[in-house]
Motif scaffolding. Structure first.
Motif, PDB file in Angstrom:
ATOM      1  N   GLY A  66      -4.414 -25.506  12.062  1.00 45.44           N
ATOM      2  CA  GLY A  66      -5.649 -25.394  11.295  1.00 45.44           C
ATOM      3  C   GLY A  66      -6.232 -24.000  11.300  1.00 45.44           C
ATOM      4  N   ALA A  67      -7.331 -23.841  10.552  1.00 35.11           N
ATOM      5  CA  ALA A  67      -7.941 -22.522  10.392  1.00 35.11           C
ATOM      6  C   ALA A  67      -8.438 -21.956  11.717  1.00 35.11           C
ATOM      7  CB  ALA A  67      -9.091 -22.612   9.385  1.00 35.11           C
ATOM      8  N   ARG A  68      -9.002 -22.799  12.586  1.00 35.47           N
ATOM      9  CA  ARG A  68      -9.475 -22.300  13.885  1.00 35.47           C
ATOM     10  C   ARG A  68      -8.320 -21.742  14.693  1.00 35.47           C
ATOM     11  NH1 ARG A  68      -9.654 -23.940  19.094  1.00 35.47           N
ATOM     12  NH2 ARG A  68      -8.710 -25.961  18.625  1.00 35.47           N
ATOM     13  N   GLU A  69      -7.200 -22.468  14.715  1.00 38.51           N
ATOM     14  CA  GLU A  69      -6.042 -21.997  15.465  1.00 38.51           C
ATOM     15  C   GLU A  69      -5.442 -20.744  14.845  1.00 38.51           C
ATOM     16  OE1 GLU A  69      -6.914 -26.088  16.436  1.00 38.51           O
ATOM     17  OE2 GLU A  69      -6.440 -25.190  14.499  1.00 38.51           O
ATOM     18  N   VAL A  70      -5.539 -20.619  13.521  1.00 41.99           N
ATOM     19  CA  VAL A  70      -5.062 -19.393  12.857  1.00 41.99           C
ATOM     20  C   VAL A  70      -5.819 -18.186  13.399  1.00 41.99           C
ATOM     21  CG1 VAL A  70      -5.091 -18.122  10.668  1.00 41.99           C
ATOM     22  CG2 VAL A  70      -4.178 -20.447  10.740  1.00 41.99           C
ATOM     23  N   THR A  71      -7.146 -18.301  13.435  1.00 40.96           N
ATOM     24  CA  THR A  71      -7.972 -17.191  13.919  1.00 40.96           C
ATOM     25  C   THR A  71      -7.692 -16.880  15.382  1.00 40.96           C
ATOM     26  OG1 THR A  71      -9.717 -17.764  12.336  1.00 40.96           O
ATOM     27  CG2 THR A  71     -10.344 -16.394  14.218  1.00 40.96           C
TER      28      THR A  71
END
Length: 300
Positions: A66-71
């Motif tokens: 997800g986006a949080r893990e991407v960041t």
């Protein structure tokens, strides 16, 4: 079917020293492992591409759920990189501005120098629909995020789970789209063997309340659907819509004794409130709340 010449693809198993998921979701330790694996892949994983005679250094595509893990993964990778190397870290999600997406997906000009290698950290948005030029290395976290119905709240939420084998093959295949590649999987061969063959369709795992309301507005013709709605999820959706005042049940099939075996969307009459809810691009619960709030506070 489409005839294509497949390129060689090597698989490297890189299981983490600890569990990928804990009570809070994706663990910090696992993200550290993904970052370390990515830097290792950058240094050693381009062997297949270089052995093929390609003069262009291999870029790395990293899949996280997800986006949080991407960041967070991008930040960890950046912290581990050797500052003397010409490497840039990019993120690619559905919220990435179009200009940045275009820059990532734009092929390098023929004959131009490639002063830097790239690491692109992404979600499943790049799993099958996109070809990222320059990529011949993939690092796959083995995790995916998708909608699941919370039966206690009667609502869907995004849940992090293990990917399916079909999803893992798609991700690994990104490394061999344009030439020989290598894919690092952050799980063991035994864990891979236990994965489901295919990703469950959303119709089987999601809350169907919004979909059932839309179908009822359109006339309730289930022949429009290629697959039947699961009976239990359909019953829950109708119960929620009746409780919200969005639909009224015609006859006994959708009355107080709702039965999945007898229930038909054609038995539902959409109320004016239901049609107003259907026009709002939000969940049916949020839409009902907005309408109620507007009545008390004004529409703006």
């Amino acid at each position: 079917s489409v005839a294509a010449q497949p390129h060689p693809l090597d698989i490297v198993w890189a299981p983490p020293p600890e569990r990928a998921l804990d009570a809070r979701g994706v663990s910090r330790g696992f993200l550290d492992h993904v970052a370390r694996t990515t830097v290792e892949a950058l240094d050693t994983g381009g062997g297949s591409a270089r052995a093929s005679g390609s003069a262009e250094a291999a870029d790395v595509l990293v899949f996280v759920p997800g986006a949080r893990e991407v960041t967070e993964a991008a930040a960890r990778i950046t912290a581990l990189l050797d500052r003397s190397e010409a490497v840039t870290v990019h993120t690619l999600t559905g919220q990435t501005p179009a200009k940045e997406q275009d820059a990532i997906l734009r092929p390098r000009s023929a004959g131009s120098a490639a002063p830097e290698r790239r690491i692109i950290v992404t979600t499943s948005v790049a799993e099958s629909a996109l070809t990222v030029p320059g990529v011949s290395i993939v690092v796959d976290s083995g995790l995916a995020r998708g909608p699941r119905l919370d039966t206690k709240r009667q609502m869907s939420g995004l849940v992090t789970t293990r990917e399916s084998k079909a999803s893992g093959r798609q991700r690994a295949g990104r490394a061999a789209r344009l030439g020989p590649g290598v894919a690092y999987r952050c799980l063991s061969e035994a864990e891979w063997a236990a994965l489901p063959d295919h990703t469950a369709p959303e119709i089987a795992t999601s809350d169907l309340t919004g979909a059932v309301l839309d179908l009822a507005v359109w006339g309730g013709d289930l022949a429009l659907l290629p697959d039947p709605l699961p009976a239990t999820a359909l019953r829950r959706a109708v119960e929620s819509l009746v409780g919200l005042g969005a639909v009224e049940a015609d006859g006994t099939a959708a009355g107080s004794n709702l039965s999945g075996s007898d229930l038909s969307v054609a038995d539902l009459s959409v109320t004016e409130l239901g049609r107003a809810i259907a026009r709002i691009p939000a969940s049916v619960w949020a839409a009902r709340g907005l309408l109620d709030g507007a009545a008390m506070l004004g529409p703006r």
